[in-house]
Design an enzyme around this catalytic site. Structure first.
Site, PDB file in Angstrom:
ATOM      1  N   ILE A 168      13.679  -9.082   3.591  1.00 15.27           N
ATOM      2  CA  ILE A 168      13.194  -7.707   3.422  1.00 15.27           C
ATOM      3  C   ILE A 168      12.652  -7.173   4.742  1.00 15.27           C
ATOM      4  CG2 ILE A 168      11.475  -6.262   2.248  1.00 15.27           C
ATOM      5  CD1 ILE A 168      11.718  -8.322  -0.140  1.00 15.27           C
ATOM      6  N   THR A 246       4.212  -4.210   0.133  1.00 12.89           N
ATOM      7  CA  THR A 246       5.193  -4.302  -0.958  1.00 12.89           C
ATOM      8  C   THR A 246       5.454  -5.778  -1.271  1.00 12.89           C
ATOM      9  OG1 THR A 246       6.989  -4.213   0.657  1.00 12.89           O
ATOM     10  CG2 THR A 246       6.410  -2.129  -0.420  1.00 12.89           C
ATOM     11  N   SER A 247       4.575  -6.672  -0.790  1.00 15.79           N
ATOM     12  CA  SER A 247       4.856  -8.105  -0.985  1.00 15.79           C
ATOM     13  C   SER A 247       4.089  -8.693  -2.168  1.00 15.79           C
ATOM     14  CB  SER A 247       4.579  -8.876   0.302  1.00 15.79           C
ATOM     15  OG  SER A 247       5.668  -8.658   1.182  1.00 15.79           O
ATOM     16  N   ARG A 248       2.869  -9.087  -1.958  1.00 12.33           N
ATOM     17  CA  ARG A 248       2.040  -9.585  -3.052  1.00 12.33           C
ATOM     18  C   ARG A 248       0.623  -9.081  -2.843  1.00 12.33           C
ATOM     19  NH1 ARG A 248       6.023 -10.092  -5.385  1.00 12.33           N
ATOM     20  NH2 ARG A 248       6.975 -11.904  -6.358  1.00 12.33           N
ATOM     21  N   ASP A 272       2.296  -1.289  -3.324  1.00  9.68           N
ATOM     22  CA  ASP A 272       3.180  -1.463  -4.482  1.00  9.68           C
ATOM     23  C   ASP A 272       2.725  -2.650  -5.310  1.00  9.68           C
ATOM     24  OD1 ASP A 272       5.572  -0.798  -6.013  1.00  9.68           O
ATOM     25  OD2 ASP A 272       6.348  -2.725  -5.297  1.00  9.68           O
ATOM     26  N   GLU A 277      -2.886  -7.269 -10.573  1.00 14.78           N
ATOM     27  CA  GLU A 277      -1.885  -6.462 -11.290  1.00 14.78           C
ATOM     28  C   GLU A 277      -1.392  -7.101 -12.577  1.00 14.78           C
ATOM     29  OE1 GLU A 277       1.249  -6.376  -8.194  1.00 14.78           O
ATOM     30  OE2 GLU A 277       2.529  -7.411  -9.644  1.00 14.78           O
ATOM     31  N   HIS A 309       4.401  -2.035  -8.722  1.00 13.86           N
ATOM     32  CA  HIS A 309       5.372  -3.102  -8.447  1.00 13.86           C
ATOM     33  C   HIS A 309       6.800  -2.635  -8.778  1.00 13.86           C
ATOM     34  CE1 HIS A 309       5.474  -7.716  -7.899  1.00 13.86           C
ATOM     35  NE2 HIS A 309       6.649  -7.205  -7.561  1.00 13.86           N
ATOM     36  N   GLN A 310       7.162  -1.506  -8.186  1.00 20.63           N
ATOM     37  CA  GLN A 310       8.482  -0.940  -8.486  1.00 20.63           C
ATOM     38  C   GLN A 310       9.433  -0.993  -7.291  1.00 20.63           C
ATOM     39  OE1 GLN A 310       7.159   3.402  -9.051  1.00 20.63           O
ATOM     40  NE2 GLN A 310       9.061   3.666  -7.930  1.00 20.63           N
ATOM     41  N   ALA A 311       9.003  -1.667  -6.203  1.00 21.61           N
ATOM     42  CA  ALA A 311       9.834  -1.640  -4.994  1.00 21.61           C
ATOM     43  C   ALA A 311      11.232  -2.202  -5.254  1.00 21.61           C
ATOM     44  CB  ALA A 311       9.147  -2.403  -3.865  1.00 21.61           C
TER      45      ALA A 311
END
Ligand code: NAD
Length: 350
Positions: A168, A246-248, A272, A277, A309-311
């Site tokens: 990524i 956008t990772s964790r 994200d 979450e 978390h929609q990436a």
């Protein structure tokens, strides 16, 4: 809890209990299964030690990113005679791999589904935050056509700091280079292919923090990376920096981020993922009182965008996730080598 069965067609048949299934992926899995002969039974519930008993009579359990695959859960799956745990994700930080290995429970994942989906979402967060699209959208809907407070900056010529240049991160590097940015990166295992990218170089982590106008995280969550973005690293960053994750979620100490946002040191954040979450994302909680005070505070900042978390959420990624997951199960059933098996040794780009 809903169940839906698909018909078997041909090939080796695996009975798979598919946990934590969502409307956005169910039809994609059913369509992809036309090439296979698996029996899919869908459960809305997350896979946890409390729900693992639902996997009784299945040889495989299939889980999503926020299932709680701890020792107690894996012990229960083993007790139900489940032999395969198929993750519908690339990340596997939520799996107790030591217990899985001890129980002889095979764990497979989807290592590549669409690095473009995630990298492009990171770019969407950058552009939205910078040009204040989230605020402009609301304003114009209320017939407020004022531009005050919406000033952004040219990305061209800015320095982008990328932490983690695997699948990524390396797509993200190329996109940002295309914007005319200088791209600096840090990775414990540098990617030689990126040497061809103009205006790109690897630097040490401190240099990255001190020089980047935008810092974007593209590395896995491991014990050594948990809260790597903390009070100390945030203080090293340039005043006004934009932080993208956008990772964790647990890569960032959210409380420290809130302090830096309050002081104005951090200019903006696009998140994200969020460290807590698991109890919140992928659900409609719009009629409930938000119990998570940290997330509630993050949502009050005009310069923070949170997506749930929609990436990964593109058609291409969903099709690849479904295809690889079902292929993983077919390989397992046929006794073929498991190309996508997760073992404790996988830490980095492969
Ligand atoms: P990858 O394994 O291809 O790349 C990860 C990179 O991080 C590797 O190059 C590795 O060397 C580097 N790395 C590991 N530990 C490091 C450290 N301590 N310091 C610096 N670099 C380190 O993974 P990927 O496919 O590029 O995915 C990156 C992350 O994105 C995943 O770990 C996953 O958590 C996350 N992800 C999020 C979504 C989403 O929808 N938001 C979807 C897919 C993946």
């Amino acid at each position: 809890m809903r169940e839906a069965r698909t018909k078997s067609w041909r090939g080796p048949k695996v009975r798979i209990a598919v946990f934590d299934t969502h409307a956005f992926e169910r039809d994609v899995l059913i369509n992809a299964n036309r090439q296979f002969s698996h029996e899919l039974v869908f459960f809305d519930s997350r896979l946890t030690s409390e729900t693992a008993e639902l996997a009784k009579g299945f040889s495989a359990a299939c889980s999503f990113v926020n299932d709680r695959l701890n020792s107690a859960c894996l012990e229960k799956l083993h007790h139900q005679n489940v032999k395969l745990l198929a993750l519908r994700s690339a990340g596997f930080n939520h799996v107790d791999l030591a217990t899985a290995s001890r129980l002889g429970l095979k764990v497979v994942r989807v290592p590549h589904y669409s690095p473009h989906a995630v990298a492009e979402h990171a770019v969407a967060l950058i552009l939205s935050l910078n040009r204040k699209i989230h605020r402009a959208y609301q304003r114009v809907r209320e017939m407020n056509f004022s531009l005050d407070g919406l000033v952004g900056f040219d990305l061209n010529g800015k320095t982008i700091g990328v932490i983690g240049t695997g699948q990524i991160g390396s797509v993200f590097v190329r996109i940002m280079a295309g914007f005319g940015c200088k791209v600096i990166a840090y990775d414990i295992a540098p990617n030689p292919e990126l040497s061809q990218v103009s205006n790109f170089r690897y630097v040490d982590l401190e240099t990255l923090y001190r020089q980047a106008d935008v810092v974007s995280l593209h590395l896995p969550l491991r014990p050594e990376t948990q809260h790597m973005i903390d009070e100390k690293s945030l203080a090293m960053m340039k005043a006004g920096v934009m932080l993208i994750n956008t990772s964790r979620g647990a890569l960032i100490d959210s409380k420290a981020l809130i302090q830096s946002l309050k002081s104005g040191h951090i200019g903006s954040a696009g998140l994200d993922v969020y460290e807590e979450e698991e109890k919140i994302f992928f659900r409609d909680l719009s009629a409930q009182v938000m119990q998570d005070d940290i997330l509630a505070r993050l949502l009050t900042f005009p310069n923070v965008i949170v997506t749930a978390h929609q990436a990964f959420l593109t058609n291409e990624a969903l099709q690849n996730i479904a295809q690889t997951t079902l292929q993983n199960a077919a390989d397992f059933e046929a006794g073929r080598p498991l190309e996508n098996e997760v073992c404790e040794k996988i830490h980095t780009r492969n």
